[in-house]
Scaffold this active site. Structure first.
Site, PDB file in Angstrom:
ATOM      1  N   LEU A 105      -3.916   0.803   0.508  1.00 24.27           N
ATOM      2  CA  LEU A 105      -3.813   2.174   1.008  1.00 24.27           C
ATOM      3  C   LEU A 105      -2.396   2.701   0.797  1.00 24.27           C
ATOM      4  O   LEU A 105      -2.195   3.876   0.480  1.00 24.27           O
ATOM      5  CB  LEU A 105      -4.181   2.227   2.493  1.00 24.27           C
ATOM      6  CG  LEU A 105      -4.116   3.627   3.105  1.00 24.27           C
ATOM      7  CD1 LEU A 105      -5.160   4.558   2.492  1.00 24.27           C
ATOM      8  CD2 LEU A 105      -4.279   3.581   4.614  1.00 24.27           C
ATOM      9  N   TYR A 106      -1.405   1.818   0.948  1.00 23.99           N
ATOM     10  CA  TYR A 106      -0.021   2.227   0.692  1.00 23.99           C
ATOM     11  C   TYR A 106       0.102   2.803  -0.721  1.00 23.99           C
ATOM     12  O   TYR A 106       0.627   3.898  -0.914  1.00 23.99           O
ATOM     13  CB  TYR A 106       0.914   1.016   0.856  1.00 23.99           C
ATOM     14  CG  TYR A 106       2.336   1.276   0.392  1.00 23.99           C
ATOM     15  CD1 TYR A 106       3.168   2.140   1.089  1.00 23.99           C
ATOM     16  CD2 TYR A 106       2.834   0.651  -0.754  1.00 23.99           C
ATOM     17  CE1 TYR A 106       4.467   2.376   0.660  1.00 23.99           C
ATOM     18  CE2 TYR A 106       4.128   0.879  -1.187  1.00 23.99           C
ATOM     19  CZ  TYR A 106       4.942   1.740  -0.475  1.00 23.99           C
ATOM     20  OH  TYR A 106       6.218   1.982  -0.905  1.00 23.99           O
TER      21      TYR A 106
END
Ligand code: NAD
Length: 358
Positions: free
Chosen positions: A169-170
């Site tokens: 997700l980063y």
């Protein structure tokens, strides 16, 4: 805020060079180094940081002390606070924004996804909105990440490569950030430079990063977990020393074109650029442990396990030709001497003073 606060903002932003820079994430690892370097060369610098508790808050406070000593005032606040941002842009005519505030780290996203949305998506938009509305509009230089190259990339990673397979997700929020920033360039004439950092390390580094907690665990006699890929493939990173990254940030700032705004005949001249800031020399995680053992003069206990699917990629390796050509970027610090500087700092910060990190 108040009269004393106003005075601090103004004196911090006083510039000898005509450049006035808002550094977001100033109490962070890269932000603190960059803010000090900018101030030392005579730029006006104001820091902004929300001092979140993602990692050791004492370390952020110590970095803030360094900034204070260098003459940089750090405003405590969130990049999502539009009222605060507009107030700062009214008080100071920033020529540049060095935007380094973000929720970093890939694994933390497994349990804290919203933190990434808050800082890396909503926060980025709030910051770009403030830059768009500011008069004059600053040029924006901001930190993207090597993680945008994701799972599919061939090495070394070049800026022209596909970035359509984020492993975390980063990474997804950094990739989205690049697209969002691009739209502000198109629509609002903001000059935008995205810098894809590759595993930055050094003194005052981040306790959530492997080289950092490896040093701690070696000294504590605790076993170190080294990940390997399927079929014993080596996990390696293009470790890049903090001073090299800061130099890259400064030259990105110096070469950035002015923002032009959406009106007037200069429309369309504002730049949108993306550069890799890496070291061009990946080092395996096992080798990092070997070097740390030598520097700390303590044998590490190793435990090698297969890498779980936690957002990490196997390998990063930067092609830095573009940054070299356009920014004059040329990393000079090799991993041995960089880790040596890190270890010296680490021992004096934690070893001598025995802080609660232990
Ligand atoms: P860091 O966590 O040390 O610094 C980020 C700082 O931003 C922290 O002090 C934090 O308190 C602050 N912050 C976070 N959210 C905020 C918000 N909403 N409002 C105000 N302040 C906020 O991380 P770093 O290693 O210095 O990274 C700087 C930038 O570089 C980040 O954007 C990160 O994603 C990117 N990056 C870092 C690396 C690396 O290896 N260090 C690699 C690739 C990209």
């Amino acid at each position: 805020s108040g009269a004393a606060w106003d005075r601090r903002v103004h004196s911090s932003a006083f510039s000898f060079t005509g450049r006035t820079v808002l550094v977001t994430g100033a109490a962070g690892f890269v932000g603190s180094h960059a803010a000090v370097a900018l101030k030392r060369r005579g730029d006006g610098v104001l820091g902004l940081d929300n001092f979140n508790r993602y990692y050791d808050i004492e370390l952020k406070r110590s970095r803030e002390n360094l900034l204070t000593r260098a003459g940089v005032f750090t405003v405590h606040g969130d990049i999502n606070d539009a009222v605060l941002l507009n107030k700062l842009f009214d008080m100071v005519h920033f020529t540049h924004v060095l935007h380094l505030a973000a929720q970093a780290g890939v694994r933390y996203a497994m349990k804290n996804p919203n933190s990434y949305i808050h800082s890396n998506i909503a926060g980025l938009v709030a910051l770009l909105e403030a830059c768009k509305s500011a008069d004059p509009q600053p040029a924006v230089i901001w930190a993207s990440s090597s993680s945008v190259y994701g799972l599919n990339s061939k090495v070394p990673f070049s800026e022209r490569d596909r970035t359509d397979s984020p492993a975390s997700l980063y990474a997804a929020t950094k990739k989205a950030g690049e697209e969002i920033a691009h739209s502000y360039n198109h629509i609002h004439g903001l000059s935008i430079t995205g810098l894809r950092f590759f595993t930055v390390y050094g003194p005052w580094g981040r306790p959530d990063m492997a080289y950092f907690f490896f040093a701690r665990d070696i000294l504590k006699g605790k076993a170190i977990t080294i990940y390997e890929g399927p079929n014993h493939r080596t996990v390696a990173r293009d470790f890049t020393y903090i001073d090299d990254v800061v130099k890259g940030c400064l030259s990105a700032l110096d070469t950035a074109k002015k923002s032009t705004g959406s009106g007037g005949k200069k429309r369309g001249e504002a730049q949108f650029r993306i550069y890799n800031l890496g070291n061009k020399l990946p080092v395996s995680v096992g080798e990092i442990v070997n070097i740390l053992e030598r520097l700390l003069k303590v044998k590490a206990k190793r435990k090698v396990v297969q890498m779980p699917r936690n957002g990490d990629v196997l390998f990063t390796h930067a092609n830095i030709t573009l940054a070299h050509k356009e920014l004059g970027y040329k990393p000079t610090v090799d991993i041995e001497s960089g880790l040596n500087k890190f270890v010296k700092w680490f021992l004096s910060y934690y070893g001598v003073k025995k802080r609660r990190f232990w």
